[in-house]
Structures are given as structure tokens and as C-alpha cells.
Design a protein around this motif. Structure first.
Motif, PDB file in Angstrom:
ATOM      1  N   PRO A   4       0.948  -1.270   0.105  1.00  0.00           N
ATOM      2  CA  PRO A   4       0.148  -0.079   0.001  1.00  0.00           C
ATOM      3  C   PRO A   4       1.093   1.411   0.058  1.00  0.00           C
ATOM      4  CG  PRO A   4      -0.195  -1.055   2.066  1.00  0.00           C
ATOM      5  CD  PRO A   4       0.820  -2.119   1.465  1.00  0.00           C
ATOM      6  N   SER A   5       0.395   2.408  -0.488  1.00  0.00           N
ATOM      7  CA  SER A   5       0.973   3.476  -0.553  1.00  0.00           C
ATOM      8  C   SER A   5       1.386   4.310   0.856  1.00  0.00           C
ATOM      9  CB  SER A   5       0.086   4.713  -1.196  1.00  0.00           C
ATOM     10  OG  SER A   5       0.676   5.861  -1.288  1.00  0.00           O
ATOM     11  N   THR A   6       2.699   4.763   0.974  1.00  0.00           N
ATOM     12  CA  THR A   6       2.899   5.286   2.135  1.00  0.00           C
ATOM     13  C   THR A   6       2.176   6.860   2.454  1.00  0.00           C
ATOM     14  OG1 THR A   6       4.857   6.247   1.390  1.00  0.00           O
ATOM     15  CG2 THR A   6       5.027   4.214   2.581  1.00  0.00           C
ATOM     16  N   THR A   7       1.647   7.267   1.339  1.00  0.00           N
ATOM     17  CA  THR A   7       1.076   8.731   1.395  1.00  0.00           C
ATOM     18  C   THR A   7       0.093   8.737   2.626  1.00  0.00           C
ATOM     19  OG1 THR A   7       1.459   8.962  -1.041  1.00  0.00           O
ATOM     20  CG2 THR A   7      -0.259  10.495  -0.118  1.00  0.00           C
ATOM     21  N   LEU A  10       1.883   9.181   5.835  1.00  0.00           N
ATOM     22  CA  LEU A  10       2.513  10.456   5.869  1.00  0.00           C
ATOM     23  C   LEU A  10       1.771  11.550   6.246  1.00  0.00           C
ATOM     24  CD1 LEU A  10       5.297   9.624   3.332  1.00  0.00           C
ATOM     25  CD2 LEU A  10       5.564   9.524   5.771  1.00  0.00           C
ATOM     26  N   ILE A  11       0.469  11.728   5.477  1.00  0.00           N
ATOM     27  CA  ILE A  11      -0.404  12.892   5.764  1.00  0.00           C
ATOM     28  C   ILE A  11      -0.782  12.793   6.938  1.00  0.00           C
ATOM     29  CG2 ILE A  11      -2.582  13.529   5.055  1.00  0.00           C
ATOM     30  CD1 ILE A  11      -2.153  12.476   2.251  1.00  0.00           C
ATOM     31  N   ARG A  12      -1.225  11.722   7.664  1.00  0.00           N
ATOM     32  CA  ARG A  12      -1.491  11.537   9.027  1.00  0.00           C
ATOM     33  C   ARG A  12      -0.554  12.041   9.933  1.00  0.00           C
ATOM     34  NH1 ARG A  12      -4.766   7.123   7.012  1.00  0.00           N
ATOM     35  NH2 ARG A  12      -3.298   5.693   7.498  1.00  0.00           N
ATOM     36  N   ALA A  13       0.952  11.483   9.749  1.00  0.00           N
ATOM     37  CA  ALA A  13       1.737  11.945  10.671  1.00  0.00           C
ATOM     38  C   ALA A  13       2.255  13.176  10.579  1.00  0.00           C
ATOM     39  CB  ALA A  13       3.278  11.071  10.124  1.00  0.00           C
ATOM     40  N   ILE A  14       2.117  14.078   9.467  1.00  0.00           N
ATOM     41  CA  ILE A  14       2.360  15.350   9.589  1.00  0.00           C
ATOM     42  C   ILE A  14       1.281  16.047  10.102  1.00  0.00           C
ATOM     43  CG2 ILE A  14       2.698  17.354   7.723  1.00  0.00           C
ATOM     44  CD1 ILE A  14       5.110  15.573   8.294  1.00  0.00           C
ATOM     45  N   ALA A  85      -4.715  12.926  -4.700  1.00  0.00           N
ATOM     46  CA  ALA A  85      -4.823  14.038  -5.180  1.00  0.00           C
ATOM     47  C   ALA A  85      -4.216  15.227  -4.439  1.00  0.00           C
ATOM     48  CB  ALA A  85      -6.248  14.497  -5.467  1.00  0.00           C
ATOM     49  N   VAL A  86      -3.659  14.620  -3.266  1.00  0.00           N
ATOM     50  CA  VAL A  86      -3.027  15.516  -2.436  1.00  0.00           C
ATOM     51  C   VAL A  86      -1.554  15.839  -2.750  1.00  0.00           C
ATOM     52  CG1 VAL A  86      -2.151  15.763   0.171  1.00  0.00           C
ATOM     53  CG2 VAL A  86      -4.414  14.842  -0.372  1.00  0.00           C
ATOM     54  N   SER A  87      -1.104  16.940  -3.055  1.00  0.00           N
ATOM     55  CA  SER A  87       0.177  17.338  -3.614  1.00  0.00           C
ATOM     56  C   SER A  87       1.209  17.648  -2.418  1.00  0.00           C
ATOM     57  CB  SER A  87       0.270  18.344  -4.708  1.00  0.00           C
ATOM     58  OG  SER A  87      -0.407  19.381  -4.492  1.00  0.00           O
ATOM     59  N   GLY A  88       0.551  17.983  -1.288  1.00  0.00           N
ATOM     60  CA  GLY A  88       1.544  18.116   0.132  1.00  0.00           C
ATOM     61  C   GLY A  88       0.579  18.709   1.153  1.00  0.00           C
ATOM     62  N   ILE A  89       1.315  18.357   2.191  1.00  0.00           N
ATOM     63  CA  ILE A  89       0.631  18.750   3.772  1.00  0.00           C
ATOM     64  C   ILE A  89       1.550  19.560   4.410  1.00  0.00           C
ATOM     65  CG2 ILE A  89       0.904  16.570   4.750  1.00  0.00           C
ATOM     66  CD1 ILE A  89      -1.171  17.101   6.479  1.00  0.00           C
ATOM     67  N   SER A  94       4.763  27.826   9.662  1.00  0.00           N
ATOM     68  CA  SER A  94       6.570  27.684   9.256  1.00  0.00           C
ATOM     69  C   SER A  94       6.619  27.135   7.818  1.00  0.00           C
ATOM     70  CB  SER A  94       6.947  26.407  10.268  1.00  0.00           C
ATOM     71  OG  SER A  94       6.445  25.418   9.989  1.00  0.00           O
ATOM     72  N   GLY A  95       5.548  26.368   7.081  1.00  0.00           N
ATOM     73  CA  GLY A  95       5.880  26.058   5.723  1.00  0.00           C
ATOM     74  C   GLY A  95       6.421  24.776   5.778  1.00  0.00           C
ATOM     75  N   GLN A  96       6.830  24.169   6.634  1.00  0.00           N
ATOM     76  CA  GLN A  96       7.032  22.844   7.221  1.00  0.00           C
ATOM     77  C   GLN A  96       6.240  21.715   6.852  1.00  0.00           C
ATOM     78  OE1 GLN A  96       9.165  23.127  11.038  1.00  0.00           O
ATOM     79  NE2 GLN A  96      10.855  22.401  10.011  1.00  0.00           N
ATOM     80  N   GLY A  97       6.557  20.549   5.988  1.00  0.00           N
ATOM     81  CA  GLY A  97       5.605  19.613   5.801  1.00  0.00           C
ATOM     82  C   GLY A  97       6.548  18.604   4.516  1.00  0.00           C
ATOM     83  N   LEU A  98       5.177  18.002   3.900  1.00  0.00           N
ATOM     84  CA  LEU A  98       5.778  17.017   2.887  1.00  0.00           C
ATOM     85  C   LEU A  98       5.109  17.306   1.703  1.00  0.00           C
ATOM     86  CD1 LEU A  98       5.778  13.673   4.540  1.00  0.00           C
ATOM     87  CD2 LEU A  98       7.760  14.896   4.099  1.00  0.00           C
TER      88      LEU A  98
END
Length: 135
Positions: A4-7, A10-14, A85-89, A94-98
Motif C-alpha cells: 500500500p501507498s505510504t502517502t 505520511l499525511i496523518r503523521a504530518i 490528489a494531495v500534492s502536499g501537507i 512555518s511552511g514545514q511539511g511534505l
């Protein structure tokens, strides 16, 4: 079988990192036919959504879909975003994320450039602009 995708993980973690540190989590989303968002706020095929607890109701960060209710200009709207469809979080403050790698668009069938008749020559390229000192 593909793993499965890690995306979504990672979204939940950020998201959790933002909440734990008092930041406002924002999702950058590429809008497509499967994305349910207020189209009047979409710019260049993208929308940025505030997914903080104060801005959403019934937020679900699932493995396939991110769903919630939010108010836009005072009107409650149901939002549904496919995870792909999520390109980032990122944290607003701070602008920090993925940022997530987006699949490249499907190329249109290869077609050869049109053949020019032998007597037709392509137009010459335009001359390069140059700067001139004016006194």
C-alpha cells in the motif's frame, strides 16, 4: 502484490505533528473529477485547504479519501479529496511539511510533426532582444 501507498500514513503523521506543535495543517490538492471541493476557490487546478480542528468538522484522514465538512464564506460544504490528489501537507506558520510526487500526465498519442512541402521553408526564429543604452 504491490504494498500500500505510504502517502496516507505520511499525511496523518504530518497532521499530528502540526496539531501537537500548535500549527495549522494545510493540504495542497490537485483538483480532478474525483475531488469534491468548492470550485470557486480552485486556482490553476489546485486548492489549499485548512484542515485544522477549528476549520473542519468530522475530519477523516483515510487511506483512500480525506473527508470533512467546512464552511466557505459562511456556507457549510462537504469536502472529499482522494489521497492521490494531495500534492502536499504543511504547517501554515512555518511552511514545514511534505510534498508528494505526482504522477506524470498520460502522454497524448505520439504523432509526427506535420510534413512541410519541399518548397516551404520554416520561418526563421525571431531575433534575440538586445539592450541598448539610451542617453
Amino acid at each position: 502484490m504491490n504494498p500500500p501507498s505510504t502517502t496516507p500514513y505520511l499525511i496523518r503523521a504530518i497532521y499530528e505533528w502540526c496539531v501537537d506543535n500548535g500549527f495549522t495543517p494545510y493540504l495542497a490538492v490537485r483538483v480532478n473529477e474525483d475531488t469534491r471541493v468548492p470550485m470557486e476557490y480552485v486556482r490553476n487546478g489546485e486548492i489549499v485547504l485548512n484542515v485544522s480542528g477549528d476549520a473542519t468538522r468530522d475530519l477523516t484522514l483515510g487511506n483512500q479519501l480525506i473527508q470533512f465538512s467546512a464552511r466557505f464564506n459562511g456556507v457549510s460544504r462537504e469536502i472529499s479529496v482522494p489521497v492521490e490528489a494531495v500534492s502536499g501537507i504543511f504547517a501554515k506558520e512555518s511552511g514545514q511539511g511534505l510534498a508528494f510526487e505526482q504522477p506524470s500526465p498520460i502522454p497524448v498519442a505520439d504523432s509526427a510533426p506535420p510534413e512541410l512541402p519541399p518548397d516551404d521553408k520554416p520561418p526563421p526564429p525571431p531575433a534575440r532582444p538586445k539592450l541598448q543604452v539610451v542617453k
